[in-house]
Design a protein around this motif. Structure first.
Motif, mmCIF file in Angstrom:
data_model
loop_
_atom_site.group_PDB
_atom_site.id
_atom_site.type_symbol
_atom_site.label_atom_id
_atom_site.label_comp_id
_atom_site.label_asym_id
_atom_site.label_seq_id
_atom_site.Cartn_x
_atom_site.Cartn_y
_atom_site.Cartn_z
ATOM 1 N N ALA A 287 9.385 -10.814 -6.751
ATOM 2 C CA ALA A 287 7.797 -10.067 -6.645
ATOM 3 C C ALA A 287 7.699 -9.178 -5.345
ATOM 4 O O ALA A 287 8.540 -9.342 -4.477
ATOM 5 N N GLU A 288 6.517 -8.710 -5.418
ATOM 6 C CA GLU A 288 6.317 -7.562 -4.113
ATOM 7 C C GLU A 288 4.986 -7.775 -3.865
ATOM 8 O O GLU A 288 3.913 -7.728 -4.663
ATOM 9 N N ILE A 289 4.860 -7.961 -2.550
ATOM 10 C CA ILE A 289 3.412 -7.936 -1.741
ATOM 11 C C ILE A 289 3.296 -6.929 -0.838
ATOM 12 O O ILE A 289 4.359 -6.899 0.187
ATOM 13 N N LYS A 290 2.501 -5.817 -0.935
ATOM 14 C CA LYS A 290 2.296 -4.863 0.172
ATOM 15 C C LYS A 290 1.039 -5.143 0.790
ATOM 16 O O LYS A 290 -0.148 -5.222 0.159
ATOM 17 N N TYR A 291 1.106 -5.681 2.104
ATOM 18 C CA TYR A 291 -0.489 -5.871 2.884
ATOM 19 C C TYR A 291 -0.546 -4.847 3.824
ATOM 20 O O TYR A 291 0.284 -4.590 4.664
ATOM 21 N N SER A 292 -1.748 -4.106 3.710
ATOM 22 C CA SER A 292 -2.083 -3.054 4.749
ATOM 23 C C SER A 292 -3.220 -3.478 5.474
ATOM 24 O O SER A 292 -4.252 -4.014 4.756
ATOM 25 N N THR A 293 -3.309 -3.066 6.770
ATOM 26 C CA THR A 293 -4.497 -3.376 7.660
ATOM 27 C C THR A 293 -4.751 -2.264 8.445
ATOM 28 O O THR A 293 -3.985 -1.622 9.003
ATOM 29 N N VAL A 294 -6.124 -2.138 8.389
ATOM 30 C CA VAL A 294 -6.793 -0.898 9.244
ATOM 31 C C VAL A 294 -7.935 -1.866 10.237
ATOM 32 O O VAL A 294 -8.660 -2.115 9.683
ATOM 33 N N GLN A 295 -7.032 -1.897 11.219
ATOM 34 C CA GLN A 295 -8.082 -2.759 12.355
ATOM 35 C C GLN A 295 -8.925 -2.126 12.994
ATOM 36 O O GLN A 295 -8.375 -1.241 13.949
ATOM 37 N N ASN A 296 -10.248 -2.316 12.910
ATOM 38 C CA ASN A 296 -11.155 -1.486 13.826
ATOM 39 C C ASN A 296 -12.088 -2.503 14.463
ATOM 40 O O ASN A 296 -13.451 -1.997 14.419
ATOM 41 N N TRP A 297 -11.814 -3.829 14.960
ATOM 42 C CA TRP A 297 -12.724 -4.584 15.611
ATOM 43 C C TRP A 297 -13.285 -3.679 16.819
ATOM 44 O O TRP A 297 -12.663 -2.826 17.518
ATOM 45 N N TYR A 298 -14.535 -4.035 17.048
ATOM 46 C CA TYR A 298 -15.046 -3.279 18.294
ATOM 47 C C TYR A 298 -14.260 -3.498 19.708
ATOM 48 O O TYR A 298 -13.765 -4.665 19.837
ATOM 49 N N LYS B 29 9.810 -9.054 -2.087
ATOM 50 C CA LYS B 29 9.897 -8.107 -0.852
ATOM 51 C C LYS B 29 8.453 -8.261 -0.284
ATOM 52 O O LYS B 29 7.141 -8.487 -1.060
ATOM 53 N N ILE B 30 8.226 -8.236 1.064
ATOM 54 C CA ILE B 30 7.104 -8.344 1.678
ATOM 55 C C ILE B 30 7.043 -7.235 2.676
ATOM 56 O O ILE B 30 7.888 -6.924 3.427
ATOM 57 N N SER B 31 5.888 -6.408 2.728
ATOM 58 C CA SER B 31 5.618 -5.264 3.436
ATOM 59 C C SER B 31 4.524 -5.362 4.013
ATOM 60 O O SER B 31 3.351 -5.367 3.560
ATOM 61 N N TRP B 32 4.477 -5.315 5.554
ATOM 62 C CA TRP B 32 3.314 -5.086 6.243
ATOM 63 C C TRP B 32 2.941 -3.761 6.927
ATOM 64 O O TRP B 32 4.029 -3.305 7.497
ATOM 65 N N THR B 33 1.954 -3.104 6.919
ATOM 66 C CA THR B 33 1.625 -2.029 7.396
ATOM 67 C C THR B 33 0.353 -2.238 7.971
ATOM 68 O O THR B 33 -0.597 -2.657 7.567
ATOM 69 N N GLN B 34 0.312 -2.015 9.361
ATOM 70 C CA GLN B 34 -0.846 -2.156 10.182
ATOM 71 C C GLN B 34 -1.235 -0.789 11.065
ATOM 72 O O GLN B 34 -0.296 -0.334 11.312
ATOM 73 N N VAL B 35 -2.466 -0.580 10.983
ATOM 74 C CA VAL B 35 -3.054 0.422 11.955
ATOM 75 C C VAL B 35 -4.038 -0.273 12.758
ATOM 76 O O VAL B 35 -5.032 -0.837 12.396
ATOM 77 N N GLU B 36 -3.770 -0.608 14.177
ATOM 78 C CA GLU B 36 -4.512 -1.352 15.094
ATOM 79 C C GLU B 36 -5.191 -0.335 16.041
ATOM 80 O O GLU B 36 -4.549 -0.013 16.867
ATOM 81 N N THR B 37 -6.481 -0.151 15.515
ATOM 82 C CA THR B 37 -7.207 0.557 16.727
ATOM 83 C C THR B 37 -8.176 0.097 17.403
ATOM 84 O O THR B 37 -8.561 0.446 18.567
ATOM 85 N N GLY B 38 -8.746 -0.798 16.942
ATOM 86 C CA GLY B 38 -9.613 -1.790 17.662
ATOM 87 C C GLY B 38 -9.148 -3.002 18.378
ATOM 88 O O GLY B 38 -8.025 -3.285 18.715
#
Ligand SMILES: Nc1ncnc2c1ncn2[C@@H]1O[C@H](COP(=O)(O)OP(=O)(O)OP(=O)(O)O)[C@@H](O)[C@H]1O
Ligand SMILES: [Mg+2]
Lengths: 478, 250
Positions: free
Chosen positions: A259-270, A296-305
């Motif tokens: 199985a494959e999990i692709k987990y993406s986060t766009v984090q824009n908390w104040y 397979k597990i794939s984490w992608t994160q964009v942390e701006t906040g």
């Protein structure tokens, strides 16, 4: 206007998700006790076993202390001053019954909840403060056996799955914030992809903190059964407030064989204002287990906040031949602080992990990449590649890299590359000589720097992420 | 087009340009030659608006407007182009993306509509052909990992795309092999136009065989020591700069 004025001007308008929605809400009184937990559990009409699970976590939590090892300066959090439950008064039964004010909030944020208006091919679960207010495309997904619903609904309708998997990857004992979350979590998303199913659309949850003096404690659980595939995206925003607000989430992923999990986060908390007042304290425990072979597990994160980010999305590579990935872009501007990275724990043979971390610091931002790669004694031929780059804008920010490595099997191969660079005056001049403004030049260079990570995001969200990067860095040079 | 009057500039307290006077009318190609360290690149940087220099005296007008108060991007948008002696690498930023942003910024300043992706690519292919820049390079990150010669070719490609009014070429010939020199020169000559002026900085007469200048200046120790026609370059090639520096070549 002087250039400093211009910078101030831009910074003061930078967070455009900072509005407050005026609706009637149900609150728990501030404070945390067994009674409050019983209150939350009763509000949610939960079964006894779940209440017991919470109380056990709470008792553990009272014995625990906040971790002191992160490189973060944090004002003390008054856990008794926070309200642990806030929900719109009228709970919706279907999408048509969702409070129009809430729908409008999500529209303003660019998240249309009406299915006909929703982004083609993206199913959305929207969580407003403590509760999930709408999940779109449920019917269409159900036809394929995909379960995508709020955590509360899953407790009601799929108790066996919840009982089996809740806390199986991140136990309540894991850390202070995970224990707190287990005690007081209010909602979140649940995903189950049956054997052999390729989820036909992106699944997405959108978290919004609205109420003042509340914390958000959501719980996400994603299970990909044998040979299935899912791509999941999480986004979040909060109003601008002068107090710090607490967000302590737990995310658990389970990938079975193939199985494959692709987990993406766009984090824009104040992120707080330019002087570092206010902003979200983001303490998140995210972990996935590659349970079966070749998963397979794939984490992608964009942390701006967030004013504080404490977050290490990790993979336990248990199945032979399983693969873990971590792609991260983190921005710390003004007084933002981030201590973030990943853990790759290799247990199975021929397991492979890739870590690409891009840190950007500006203003008085401080950032630490903290990564851990562990190769267990049975992990024959395990491989890890780590690349960790920092880009500094200006002289008042700081970037630090702390990699931990523990190898118990000699057949493994580990590679580590790290760079720290500054946006060079010569690069800026070169761009400006071709007609680009200084701001555009910075954005261009930052985007180039992050490209390897941004290309991992689903298309629709890559554009959003790129815009966020620009907004987050406005006024960072000059 | 370009008029430089009594230009003095210092960097880190060191006096580099010491009273430069230069007139480049529209449509003319002027070559600047001179010994290492005489201030040629400094002059090009000062004209383009790079930080780190102090203008202590003098005036520069370009296209009827005073140039020195303008920001670098505004000079570029007004039509000043500098082909760098040492082109800068921009890792991860594709040439195509970079140039499209640049071209549209320049077009906007000229009051023209932005080019869409299709039109842009069409133009890029046409101009890349002019300097025989490989299609692969057009798509790669700006100058990243380019060979010395490829970087120089890329500069002229950019110039062809941006169609400046004044092009300053700082040692574009250095690093080019014999064939590349001919190709790039051909590209430059194709851009010669009665509305476009060029300032060509070089050490070698060889380049001027291809790009024949209208005027040749010799820059020595921060001043124009002599001005002549293309024969002056040949003379320098034969005799060196001893006459100007007072040092004999052994
Ligand atoms: N920022 C600076 N600080 C101090 N000295 C400088 C600075 N920039 C340039 N110089 C000096 O000014 C002089 C002129 O430099 P410039 O690069 O303009 O020479 P050039 O004529 O282009 O030489 P070349 O033919 O070698 O390219 C040199 O002596 C150089 O070391
Ligand atoms: Mg030079």
């Amino acid at each position: 206007m002087s250039s400093t004025d211009q910078i101030q001007d831009r910074l003061s308008q930078e967070y455009d998700a900072g509005f407050v929605t005026d609706i009637e809400q149900d609150f728990a009184p501030p404070g945390l006790s067994e009674d409050i937990i019983r209150f939350i559990s009763a509000k949610k009409k939960e079964p006894e076993w779940l209440l017991e699970y919470r109380l056990k976590a709470y008792r553990l939590w009272t014995e625990m202390t906040e971790p002191v090892w992160p490189k973060l300066k944090i004002a003390p959090v008054d856990y008794q001053g926070i309200s642990y439950y806030a929900a719109p008064k009228e709970g919706p039964k279907s999408l048509d019954e969702v409070d129009p004010e809430i729908l409008e909030t999500f529209e303003k944020l660019g998240i249309p909840l009406h299915e006909r208006a929703a982004l083609a091919g993206v199913a959305v679960d929207a969580v407003f403060d403590s509760v999930s207010v709408a999940t779109t495309f449920k019917g269409k997904l159900a036809e394929m056996g995909v379960i995508f619903c709020s955590f509360s609904e899953a407790v009601e309708n799929h108790p066996d799955l919840i009982k089996k998997y809740l806390g199986s990857v991140v136990p309540s004992t894991d850390n202070f914030y995970a224990a707190l979350n287990a005690a007081v979590f209010t909602d979140g998303s649940f995903v189950y992809i049956p054997k052999g199913v390729r989820c036909p659309m992106e699944l997405s949850t959108y978290f919004r903190i609205n109420a003042a003096n509340t914390g958000q404690f959501e719980r996400t659980l994603i299970i990909a059964d044998e040979g299935s595939h899912v791509s999941y995206l999480e986004g979040c925003t909060a109003p601008m407030r002068d107090e710090n607000q607490l967000h302590a989430a737990v995310v658990e992923l389970v990938a079975h064989k193939d199985a494959e999990i692709k987990y993406s986060t766009v984090q824009n908390w104040y992120p707080g204002n330019k002087d570092g007042v206010g902003g979200i304290y983001n303490f998140v425990t995210k972990r996935g287990i590659c349970e079966g072979a070749n998963s397979k597990i794939s984490w992608t994160q964009v942390e701006t906040g967030s004013s504080i980010t404490w977050k290490y999305p990790s993979c336990i590579l248990k199945g032979d031949g399983s693969v873990g990935e971590f792609f991260s872009v983190a921005i710390s501007n003004n007084y933002q602080q981030a201590d973030t990275g990943t853990k790759m724990i290799h247990l199975g043979c021929n397991t492979k992990s890739t870590i690409v971390s891009k840190g950007i610091t500006a203003g008085h931002g401080q950032q630490t990449y903290r990564g851990s790669v562990r190769i267990g004694k049975n992990a024959e031929n395990a491989r890890n590649y780590t690349q960790c780059d920092s880009l500094l804008l200006g002289d008042t920010c700081g970037a630090h890299t702390i990699p931990y490595v523990e190898v118990k099997n000699k057949s493994s191969t580990l590679e580590h590359e790290a760079t720290t660079s500054k946006i060079g005056d010569d690069q800026l001049f070169y761009c400006r000589q071709r007609g680009l403004s200084e701001e555009d030049a910075v954005n261009l260079i930052v985007n180039g720097f992050c490209k390897e990570v941004l290309k991992e995001l689903p298309m629709e969200f890559a554009v959003e992420a790129q815009k966020l990067l620009e907004v987050s860095l406005e006024g960072a040079v000059g | 087009m370009l008029s430089i009057r009594n230009l003095h500039a210092t960097a880190d307290g060191k006096s580099i340009l010491k009273g430069i006077n230069l007139e480049v009318p529209a449509g003319e190609v002027h070559a600047i030659m001179g010994p290492n360290g005489s201030g040629k690149s400094t002059l090009s940087h000062v004209l383009a608006g790079r930080d780190g220099y102090e203008i202590t005296e003098g005036k520069v007008t370009f296209d009827g407007e005073s140039l020195l108060e303008k920001k670098p991007e505004d000079r570029a948008r007004a039509g000043v182009f500098l082909a760098f002696q040492y082109p800068v690498e921009l890792p991860g930023v594709s040439n195509v993306y970079f140039l499209k942003a640049a071209l549209n910024a320049v077009r906007k300043a000229r009051g023209e509509d932005p080019l869409d992706a299709m039109d842009f690519m069409k133009l890029a292919r046409e101009k890349a052909k002019l300097v025989e820049l490989d299609d692969g390079l057009v798509k790669r990150a700006v100058n990243a990992g380019f060979s010395g010669g490829e970087k120089k070719r890329n500069e002229i490609f950019q110039m062809a795309m941006l169609e400046p009014k004044l092009a300053i070429l700082d040692e574009t010939d250095s690093g080019l092999d014999i064939d590349a020199l001919a190709t790039v020169s051909k590209g430059v000559n194709a851009l010669r136009d009665k509305a476009r002026s060029m300032l060509i900085i070089t050490h070698y007469q060889r380049l001027l065989d291809y790009i024949v200048p209208d005027v040749v200046h010799v820059l020595v120790n921060g001043q124009i020591a002599r001005t002549g026609d293309k024969e002056l370059a040949k003379e320098l090639e034969a005799k060196g700069y001893a006459e100007f520096t007072g040092r004999a070549v052994s």
